[in-house]
Scaffold this motif. Structure first.
Motif, PDB file in Angstrom:
ATOM      1  N   ILE A   1       0.838  -1.199   0.000  1.00 50.47           N
ATOM      2  CA  ILE A   1       0.000   0.000   0.000  1.00 50.47           C
ATOM      3  C   ILE A   1       0.873   1.249   0.000  1.00 50.47           C
ATOM      4  CG2 ILE A   1      -1.762   1.264   1.272  1.00 50.47           C
ATOM      5  CD1 ILE A   1      -2.702  -1.284  -0.118  1.00 50.47           C
ATOM      6  N   GLY A   2       1.978   1.220   0.725  1.00 50.64           N
ATOM      7  CA  GLY A   2       2.865   2.373   0.742  1.00 50.64           C
ATOM      8  C   GLY A   2       3.457   2.675  -0.619  1.00 50.64           C
TER       9      GLY A   2
ATOM     10  N   VAL B   1       7.332  15.908  -9.451  1.00 47.47           N
ATOM     11  CA  VAL B   1       8.533  15.242  -8.959  1.00 47.47           C
ATOM     12  C   VAL B   1       8.870  14.079  -9.886  1.00 47.47           C
ATOM     13  CG1 VAL B   1       9.579  14.042  -7.017  1.00 47.47           C
ATOM     14  CG2 VAL B   1       7.938  15.895  -6.617  1.00 47.47           C
ATOM     15  N   GLY B   2      10.121  13.941 -10.214  1.00 47.33           N
ATOM     16  CA  GLY B   2      10.532  12.881 -11.122  1.00 47.33           C
ATOM     17  C   GLY B   2      10.251  11.505 -10.550  1.00 47.33           C
ATOM     18  N   ALA B   3       9.702  10.638 -11.381  1.00 48.53           N
ATOM     19  CA  ALA B   3       9.404   9.280 -10.926  1.00 48.53           C
ATOM     20  C   ALA B   3      10.682   8.519 -10.617  1.00 48.53           C
ATOM     21  CB  ALA B   3       8.589   8.545 -11.986  1.00 48.53           C
ATOM     22  N   GLY B   4      11.765   8.813 -11.362  1.00 52.03           N
ATOM     23  CA  GLY B   4      13.030   8.138 -11.093  1.00 52.03           C
ATOM     24  C   GLY B   4      13.549   8.417  -9.704  1.00 52.03           C
ATOM     25  N   LEU B   5      13.415   9.687  -9.242  1.00 52.34           N
ATOM     26  CA  LEU B   5      13.849  10.029  -7.890  1.00 52.34           C
ATOM     27  C   LEU B   5      13.029   9.292  -6.844  1.00 52.34           C
ATOM     28  CD1 LEU B   5      15.490  11.714  -5.897  1.00 52.34           C
ATOM     29  CD2 LEU B   5      13.802  13.559  -6.177  1.00 52.34           C
ATOM     30  N   GLY B   6      11.720   9.224  -7.063  1.00 52.59           N
ATOM     31  CA  GLY B   6      10.856   8.530  -6.103  1.00 52.59           C
ATOM     32  C   GLY B   6      11.155   7.047  -6.033  1.00 52.59           C
ATOM     33  N   LEU B   7      11.369   6.412  -7.193  1.00 56.95           N
ATOM     34  CA  LEU B   7      11.682   4.984  -7.194  1.00 56.95           C
ATOM     35  C   LEU B   7      13.054   4.726  -6.572  1.00 56.95           C
ATOM     36  CD1 LEU B   7      10.350   3.942 -10.718  1.00 56.95           C
ATOM     37  CD2 LEU B   7       9.261   3.639  -8.504  1.00 56.95           C
ATOM     38  N   GLY B   8      13.991   5.660  -6.779  1.00 60.29           N
ATOM     39  CA  GLY B   8      15.294   5.505  -6.134  1.00 60.29           C
ATOM     40  C   GLY B   8      15.188   5.555  -4.628  1.00 60.29           C
ATOM     41  N   LEU B   9      14.374   6.471  -4.115  1.00 67.15           N
ATOM     42  CA  LEU B   9      14.181   6.549  -2.669  1.00 67.15           C
ATOM     43  C   LEU B   9      13.523   5.295  -2.126  1.00 67.15           C
ATOM     44  CD1 LEU B   9      13.002  10.269  -2.320  1.00 67.15           C
ATOM     45  CD2 LEU B   9      15.232   9.304  -1.694  1.00 67.15           C
ATOM     46  N   LEU B  10      12.550   4.770  -2.866  1.00 66.82           N
ATOM     47  CA  LEU B  10      11.897   3.545  -2.425  1.00 66.82           C
ATOM     48  C   LEU B  10      12.883   2.381  -2.412  1.00 66.82           C
ATOM     49  CD1 LEU B  10       8.457   3.764  -4.254  1.00 66.82           C
ATOM     50  CD2 LEU B  10       8.898   4.000  -1.807  1.00 66.82           C
TER      51      LEU B  10
ATOM     52  N   GLY C   1       2.614  -3.169  -6.052  1.00 72.91           N
ATOM     53  CA  GLY C   1       2.288  -1.787  -5.734  1.00 72.91           C
ATOM     54  C   GLY C   1       2.783  -0.808  -6.785  1.00 72.91           C
ATOM     55  N   LEU C   2       3.965  -1.044  -7.332  1.00 65.11           N
ATOM     56  CA  LEU C   2       4.494  -0.168  -8.373  1.00 65.11           C
ATOM     57  C   LEU C   2       3.657  -0.237  -9.642  1.00 65.11           C
ATOM     58  CD1 LEU C   2       8.377  -0.617  -8.133  1.00 65.11           C
ATOM     59  CD2 LEU C   2       7.050   1.441  -7.647  1.00 65.11           C
ATOM     60  N   LEU C   3       3.264  -1.453 -10.024  1.00 73.47           N
ATOM     61  CA  LEU C   3       2.447  -1.591 -11.233  1.00 73.47           C
ATOM     62  C   LEU C   3       1.130  -0.837 -11.106  1.00 73.47           C
ATOM     63  CD1 LEU C   3       2.972  -5.354 -12.156  1.00 73.47           C
ATOM     64  CD2 LEU C   3       3.699  -3.367 -13.477  1.00 73.47           C
TER      65      LEU C   3
END
Length: 225
Positions: free
Chosen positions: A43-44, A57-66, A94-96
């Motif tokens: 869920i997160g 916000v760039g999706a790449g930055l968010g996925l890197g943080l995750l 969750g990503l999909l």
């Protein structure tokens, strides 16, 4: 991404993670704390990725943080490789759902593919005799052939690979990681073996002069099943 699309993907995500956690993981492994972890990470990740996909916000930055957070979480507790697979499966589902690929059926197909592969890979009938253990022996065995023979005799299995992680000659111990295959139990359909016992002949008084007393040992044969 519209509200209806988000709700559709959320429903698909919840259905997929419910099957993964309550249909596969918990019935097979019965670890309640990881049920909470899998649901929480799913869920997160869905919420964060959906928010990042609809913001500047760039999706790449968010996925890197995750990814960084996931590594920290995995390193903070000891998990088996099977549990790590479920962990990343819940994260990928969750990503999909959160990234909302076009067309939307790709997200549902990807979720179904992940759940299906986990169901097959973690099925009890897939490679049921293969095992892996870390064993501490009370002997220091440096010879690999002798070590393999000793492990096979102790485990009653066919050893496939042996890795010595620690050889203590002072305390006379060996730490070894062994991968082996259980020998299938042979089921025989033959009749149970009969145990025969011959009892000594006991003299009996003759009833008449013309009637001899049986002396054959077969008359005293006792058969026990």
């Amino acid at each position: 991404m519209t509200i209806s699309t988000t709700l559709t993907l959320l429903a698909a995500d919840l259905a997929a993670i419910a099957v993964l956690v309550f249909g596969l993981y918990h019935p097979r492994h019965h670890r309640r704390d990881l049920v909470v972890a899998y649901l929480g990470i799913n869920i997160g990740v869905f919420t964060v990725s959906a928010t990042l996909a609809s913001s500047a916000v760039g999706a790449g930055l968010g996925l890197g943080l995750l990814g960084v957070l996931s590594i920290i979480r995995l390193r903070s507790d000891e998990l088996s490789q099977r549990e790590v697979a479920y962990y990343f499966a819940s994260l990928a589902i969750g990503l999909l759902g959160g990234l909302a690929p076009t067309p939307l059926w790709l997200a549902a197909a990807g979720m179904g593919l992940i759940v299906g592969l986990i169901w097959i890979a973690d099925h009890p009938r897939l490679l049921p005799h293969s095992r892996s253990q870390t064993i501490v022996l009370d002997r220091a065995i440096a010879d690999e052939t002798e070590l393999t023979d000793h492990l096979e005799a102790m485990l009653g299995a066919d050893v496939r690979a042996v890795t010595v992680t620690r050889l203590d000659l002072v305390n006379d111990s060996t730490w070894v990681e062994v991968r082996y295959r259980l020998r299938p139990t042979r089921i025989t359909t033959a009749e149970p073996t009969l145990r025969t016992t011959l009892t000594p002949a006991v003299a009996t008084p003759a009833t008449s002069a013309t009637t001899p007393t049986p002396t054959s040992a077969v008359d005293h044969l006792t058969v026990t099943r």
